[in-house]
Scaffold this motif. Structure first.
Motif, PDB file in Angstrom:
ATOM      1  N   ALA A  17       0.795  -0.655   0.057  1.00  0.00           N
ATOM      2  CA  ALA A  17       0.488  -0.197  -0.639  1.00  0.00           C
ATOM      3  C   ALA A  17       0.638   0.795   0.132  1.00  0.00           C
ATOM      4  CB  ALA A  17      -0.980   0.333   0.562  1.00  0.00           C
ATOM      5  N   PHE A  18       1.998   1.651   1.158  1.00  0.00           N
ATOM      6  CA  PHE A  18       2.951   2.292   1.004  1.00  0.00           C
ATOM      7  C   PHE A  18       3.623   3.000  -0.556  1.00  0.00           C
ATOM      8  CE2 PHE A  18       7.205   3.689   1.460  1.00  0.00           C
ATOM      9  CZ  PHE A  18       7.427   5.281   1.665  1.00  0.00           C
ATOM     10  N   GLU A  19       4.093   1.758  -1.166  1.00  0.00           N
ATOM     11  CA  GLU A  19       4.327   1.699  -3.187  1.00  0.00           C
ATOM     12  C   GLU A  19       3.606   1.613  -3.309  1.00  0.00           C
ATOM     13  OE1 GLU A  19       5.910   0.715  -6.205  1.00  0.00           O
ATOM     14  OE2 GLU A  19       4.174  -0.318  -5.311  1.00  0.00           O
ATOM     15  N   GLY A  25       1.266   9.484  -5.827  1.00  0.00           N
ATOM     16  CA  GLY A  25       1.640  10.235  -5.186  1.00  0.00           C
ATOM     17  C   GLY A  25      -0.228  10.386  -4.704  1.00  0.00           C
ATOM     18  N   SER A  26      -1.090   9.429  -4.706  1.00  0.00           N
ATOM     19  CA  SER A  26      -2.497   9.777  -4.327  1.00  0.00           C
ATOM     20  C   SER A  26      -3.065   7.892  -3.353  1.00  0.00           C
ATOM     21  CB  SER A  26      -3.247   9.478  -5.764  1.00  0.00           C
ATOM     22  OG  SER A  26      -4.432   9.636  -5.704  1.00  0.00           O
ATOM     23  N   PHE A  27      -3.212   8.098  -2.806  1.00  0.00           N
ATOM     24  CA  PHE A  27      -4.242   7.099  -2.097  1.00  0.00           C
ATOM     25  C   PHE A  27      -5.513   6.460  -2.404  1.00  0.00           C
ATOM     26  CE2 PHE A  27      -3.206   8.910   2.254  1.00  0.00           C
ATOM     27  CZ  PHE A  27      -1.789   8.313   2.396  1.00  0.00           C
ATOM     28  N   ARG A  42      -5.510   4.298   3.499  1.00  0.00           N
ATOM     29  CA  ARG A  42      -5.019   5.289   4.710  1.00  0.00           C
ATOM     30  C   ARG A  42      -4.338   4.529   6.015  1.00  0.00           C
ATOM     31  NH1 ARG A  42      -6.170  10.625   3.805  1.00  0.00           N
ATOM     32  NH2 ARG A  42      -7.226  11.103   2.181  1.00  0.00           N
ATOM     33  N   ARG A  43      -5.258   3.579   6.076  1.00  0.00           N
ATOM     34  CA  ARG A  43      -5.590   3.041   7.562  1.00  0.00           C
ATOM     35  C   ARG A  43      -3.986   2.101   7.388  1.00  0.00           C
ATOM     36  NH1 ARG A  43     -11.130   1.996   7.562  1.00  0.00           N
ATOM     37  NH2 ARG A  43     -10.447  -0.325   6.387  1.00  0.00           N
ATOM     38  N   LEU A  44      -3.730   1.597   6.444  1.00  0.00           N
ATOM     39  CA  LEU A  44      -2.585   0.703   6.496  1.00  0.00           C
ATOM     40  C   LEU A  44      -1.467   2.168   6.273  1.00  0.00           C
ATOM     41  CD1 LEU A  44      -3.323  -1.613   3.348  1.00  0.00           C
ATOM     42  CD2 LEU A  44      -2.715  -2.265   6.155  1.00  0.00           C
ATOM     43  N   SER A  60      -1.883  16.727   1.502  1.00  0.00           N
ATOM     44  CA  SER A  60      -2.283  18.433   1.052  1.00  0.00           C
ATOM     45  C   SER A  60      -4.014  17.521   0.140  1.00  0.00           C
ATOM     46  CB  SER A  60      -2.225  18.708  -0.079  1.00  0.00           C
ATOM     47  OG  SER A  60      -1.861  17.502  -1.117  1.00  0.00           O
ATOM     48  N   ARG A  61      -4.678  19.004   0.180  1.00  0.00           N
ATOM     49  CA  ARG A  61      -5.963  18.429  -0.493  1.00  0.00           C
ATOM     50  C   ARG A  61      -5.636  17.758  -1.759  1.00  0.00           C
ATOM     51  NH1 ARG A  61     -10.152  23.520   0.880  1.00  0.00           N
ATOM     52  NH2 ARG A  61      -9.691  23.626   2.662  1.00  0.00           N
ATOM     53  N   ARG A  62      -5.240  17.951  -2.536  1.00  0.00           N
ATOM     54  CA  ARG A  62      -5.112  17.828  -4.123  1.00  0.00           C
ATOM     55  C   ARG A  62      -4.129  16.281  -4.065  1.00  0.00           C
ATOM     56  NH1 ARG A  62      -4.162  22.818  -7.985  1.00  0.00           N
ATOM     57  NH2 ARG A  62      -5.788  23.913  -7.272  1.00  0.00           N
ATOM     58  N   ALA A  63      -3.583  15.645  -2.845  1.00  0.00           N
ATOM     59  CA  ALA A  63      -2.688  15.152  -3.508  1.00  0.00           C
ATOM     60  C   ALA A  63      -1.171  14.499  -2.786  1.00  0.00           C
ATOM     61  CB  ALA A  63      -0.924  15.286  -4.499  1.00  0.00           C
ATOM     62  N   VAL A  64      -0.900  13.536  -1.904  1.00  0.00           N
ATOM     63  CA  VAL A  64      -0.437  13.088  -0.636  1.00  0.00           C
ATOM     64  C   VAL A  64       1.360  13.087  -1.810  1.00  0.00           C
ATOM     65  CG1 VAL A  64      -1.648  12.293   0.298  1.00  0.00           C
ATOM     66  CG2 VAL A  64      -0.529  10.284  -1.774  1.00  0.00           C
ATOM     67  N   ILE A  65       2.609  13.669  -0.727  1.00  0.00           N
ATOM     68  CA  ILE A  65       4.096  13.675  -1.009  1.00  0.00           C
ATOM     69  C   ILE A  65       4.455  13.171   0.551  1.00  0.00           C
ATOM     70  CG2 ILE A  65       5.626  15.179  -1.912  1.00  0.00           C
ATOM     71  CD1 ILE A  65       3.432  17.335  -2.512  1.00  0.00           C
ATOM     72  N   LEU A  66       5.658  12.331  -0.737  1.00  0.00           N
ATOM     73  CA  LEU A  66       6.288  11.517   0.327  1.00  0.00           C
ATOM     74  C   LEU A  66       7.166  12.669   1.156  1.00  0.00           C
ATOM     75  CD1 LEU A  66       8.220   8.638  -2.137  1.00  0.00           C
ATOM     76  CD2 LEU A  66       6.405   8.549   0.031  1.00  0.00           C
TER      77      LEU A  66
END
Length: 316
Positions: A17-19, A25-27, A42-44, A60-66
């Motif tokens: 899930a993380f990879e 760049g998106s859950f 999200r839980r994982l 962020s509202r639009r994306a997730v960034i490492l």
């Protein structure tokens, strides 16, 4: 990041899930790829961040960034998953290199191969994973030649003589249960042409070549035109004979254990032999594999130390 290199590692589902989330760049995109719900991703991720005790994504509202720590961890996870996948493929290929698949009909499998299966495995050794595929005889010629290594049957088929082996010659004789023989002793003591009042169990398919008519001809008697009882499976036919339902044709090497156990007895004093054999032959896949050829020779050696290979067919 982990408490100890010898401690528990994150679950594979968490790492995948993380990879996927890091790559997309998106859950949501990760959830679609893994075919799970977005809240599950999200839980994982939350479970993983709790375990490594560092924030791996900046939301962020639009994306997730490492995060910086997430970048380091992502490189390690990607490398690890790639090595696991490569190792899985290598192990699978290794297992396939050891696997030998033998295809045969139900009667041949149940009555010939399986009684010798343990001895054959011991002869081949632990480096060979021997598997038996049991099919209806009518399906043997239509098998995918890239899925199996050896075929056992009465069809010699084409190909070089070194790729096939006459495992045993066809030989038959009438058999029945001791109880049936005792109950019909007076009839069985008469000439064969007077046996017509007895029930004859007849195999309803042609996978075993010889028939009752062949046997009558071979012993020089006209057929007594008996009452035939058709049974579509040879294993069931022998079980019917054991139950005292009638006379059956017994194939040498297929009725051995019944005769040894005394559940069936011979009605005549000898087998009648025919110029036909049960063949073990290599498929296209088997011809390319040394382990399959070793299995072919080992199978023949278990039945007869002097197994003969057929001569090449003469050109016509």
């Amino acid at each position: 990041m982990l408490k100890s290199q010898k401690g528990p590692l994150p679950r594979t589902s968490v790492l995948r899930a993380f990879e996927a989330a890091a790559r997309h760049g998106s859950f949501t995109a990760a959830a679609n790829e893994l075919e799970i719900q977005q809240p599950a991703v999200r839980r994982l991720i939350a479970e993983l961040e709790h375990e490594v005790r560092v924030q791996l994504f900046e939301r962020s509202r639009r994306a997730v960034i490492l995060s910086p720590a997430g970048e380091v961890f992502h490189r390690a996870v990607t490398s690890g998953l790639e090595r696991i996948a490569a190792g899985t493929l290598s192990a699978s290929c290794l297992a396939e290199d050891r696997r030998v698949v033998v295809a045969c009909g139900r009667a041949t499998s149940h009555l010939f191969v399986m009684p010798r299966f343990g001895a054959l495995r011991r002869k081949l050794g632990p480096a060979v994973d021997l598997q038996v595929l049991t099919l209806d005889h009518g399906m043997l010629d239509g098998l995918d030649q890239n899925e199996i290594d050896l075929v056992l049957g009465y069809n010699q088929a084409a190909g070089p003589p070194e790729d096939r082996l006459a495992v045993f010659s066809e030989a038959i004789m009438p058999v029945c249960s001791p109880e049936f023989a005792a109950a019909h002793a007076a009839v069985l003591a008469r000439p064969v042409e007077e046996w017509g009042a007895l029930p004859f169990l007849r195999f309803g398919r042609s996978s075993l070549p010889a028939t009752w008519h062949d046997w009558f001809d071979s012993v020089g008697y006209p057929s007594p035109r008996p009452r035939y009882v058709g049974i579509e499976d040879y294993v069931y036919l022998l079980e019917a004979a054991v139950a005292g339902e009638g006379l059956a044709l017994g194939w040498r090497h297929l009725v051995d254990r019944y005769l040894e156990a005394g559940s069936l007895i011979a009605v005549t004093d000898r087998y009648v032999e025919f110029d036909r054999s049960c063949f073990a032959r290599l498929t296209e896949r088997g011809r390319r594999r040394g382990v399959a050829r070793r299995s072919l020779d080992a199978l023949g050696a278990l039945v007869n130390r002097t197994v003969r290979r057929p001569e090449p067919a003469s050109a016509t």
